[in-house]
Design an enzyme around this catalytic site. Structure first.
Site, short mmCIF file in Angstrom:
data_model
loop_
_atom_site.label_atom_id
_atom_site.label_comp_id
_atom_site.label_asym_id
_atom_site.label_seq_id
_atom_site.Cartn_x
_atom_site.Cartn_y
_atom_site.Cartn_z
N TYR A 59 0.94 -1.05 0.16
CA TYR A 59 -0.02 0.05 -0.08
C TYR A 59 0.86 1.21 0.01
CZ TYR A 59 -3.18 -3.38 1.75
OH TYR A 59 -4.13 -4.70 1.74
N SER A 205 -12.40 -6.10 2.23
CA SER A 205 -13.43 -5.33 1.45
C SER A 205 -14.81 -5.89 1.85
CB SER A 205 -13.22 -5.90 0.00
OG SER A 205 -12.10 -5.16 -0.48
N LEU A 207 -17.15 -4.68 2.59
CA LEU A 207 -18.36 -3.84 2.24
C LEU A 207 -18.43 -3.58 0.50
CD1 LEU A 207 -18.31 -0.92 4.88
CD2 LEU A 207 -19.75 -2.96 4.70
#
Length: 330
Positions: A59, A205, A207
């Site tokens: 990231y 993830s 959502l």
């Protein structure tokens, strides 16, 4: 905050925090992020009793770990910091998946420095390297445990057989893989393999990269550089079909007087006490809302409403483009 136990005694808050969206610029953008806002969000999460924070060297790359490390400085006690490795790098450019013990060690030492901590609580292999036997990778990661640089080991997006082989080498505390109302493939064997080997499950993830929360109804709701514009499930062909799942979640949310996000997370929590979702957040408002999910109890009617709209395999579109799909379930 309520708490749960992942594999082999790793106790964490029932909701964790996916720190990836807090990235400043970089390679995976989910809307604009601000370091000060993200830092306040992490501090407020800690104040609420959230202990589980997830990042990765990928990231940024690297900058997300630096942000998390700065935010937890002076607040480290009692936290469970998870990070992940997978790639071999040339500068900031990932050149190949590398599951070698040497790469695990390189990544671990770099993550420790960026996070400003002495021990990584949960160290995942972010993606399985098909060219390195999982026994070799886990064996190398286990050496880091012996040396006190890592407390617990994890895998991400590993196939059922890979999970079993890894667990035969060293205890695995968690498998992190996408799982949500609209992505249920892990129910076909992978969850069972985890449970047979005492491995907790961490859905990322949860959502649906934000769609299940109900605030996105078209691509026009996303910035031009938003990563989700590349997500097949957000495409103009698939999104209208997938909004039916969002609407079913909204129906249940209205019954309870809570948000869509709380219902989607409560659904995951209802799938087993060994499941700890890590919704991605940037702002404290979103974080506080997600933190309320463990207090929501779904009824049989609620679960039936969701099941009717989102049976396993019914979501329109794959969860990644072909290159991404080639790296999962290995």
């Amino acid at each position: 905050m309520k708490y749960r136990t992942l594999g082999h005694g790793l106790k964490v808050s029932a909701i964790g925090i996916g720190c990836m969206p807090m990235i400043r610029g970089g390679n995976i953008i989910y809307g604009a992020a601000d370091d000060d806002v993200s830092t306040r969000t992490i501090h407020e999460a800690i104040d609420l009793g959230i202990t589980f924070f997830d990042t990765a060297e990928m990231y940024g790359p690297f900058s997300n770990e630096e942000l998390v490390g700065a935010a937890i400085k002076g607040k480290r006690d009692g936290l469970v910091i998870a990070t992940k490795f997978a790639m071999r790098w040339e500068g900031n450019n990932p050149v190949a998946v590398d599951g070698s013990p040497e790469n695990a060690r390189r990544a671990c030492e770099g993550s420790l420095k960026r996070l400003g901590i002495d021990t990584i609580d949960l160290f995942y292999q972010h993606r399985v390297d098909p060219d390195v036997p999982i026994e070799e990778t886990i064996g190398g990661m286990a050496e880091l445990v012996k040396e006190g640089k890592v407390r617990y080991l994890g895998l991400s997006e590993a196939a059922e057989e890979t999970v079993r082989r890894a667990a035969a080498v060293h205890p695995i505390a968690a498998l992190q893989t996408e799982y949500s109302v609209w992505e249920r493939d892990v129910e076909n064997g992978i969850l069972q393999a985890c449970r047979e080997n005492g491995i907790g499950f961490v859905p990322y993830s949860p959502l649906g990269r934000g769609l299940l929360a109900g605030g996105i109804r078209s691509l026009d709701d996303l910035a031009p550089d938003d990563w989700r514009r590349n997500d097949p499930r957000y495409s103009p062909e698939n999104m209208p079909k997938n909004l039916a799942i969002v609407d079913a979640i909204a129906t249940v949310a209205q019954r309870h007087g809570v948000s869509n996000a709380q219902i989607a997370l409560a659904w995951l929590l209802a799938q087993g006490d060994d499941i700890v979702p890590i919704p991605g957040v940037k702002r404290s408002e979103t974080m506080r809302d997600s933190a309320g999910a463990p207090d929501v109890t779904l009824t049989a009617d609620d679960l039936a409403t969701i099941a009717a709209a989102a049976p396993s395999g019914a979501t329109a579109g794959p969860r990644y483009a072909p290159a991404g799909m080639a790296r999962v379930k290995l």
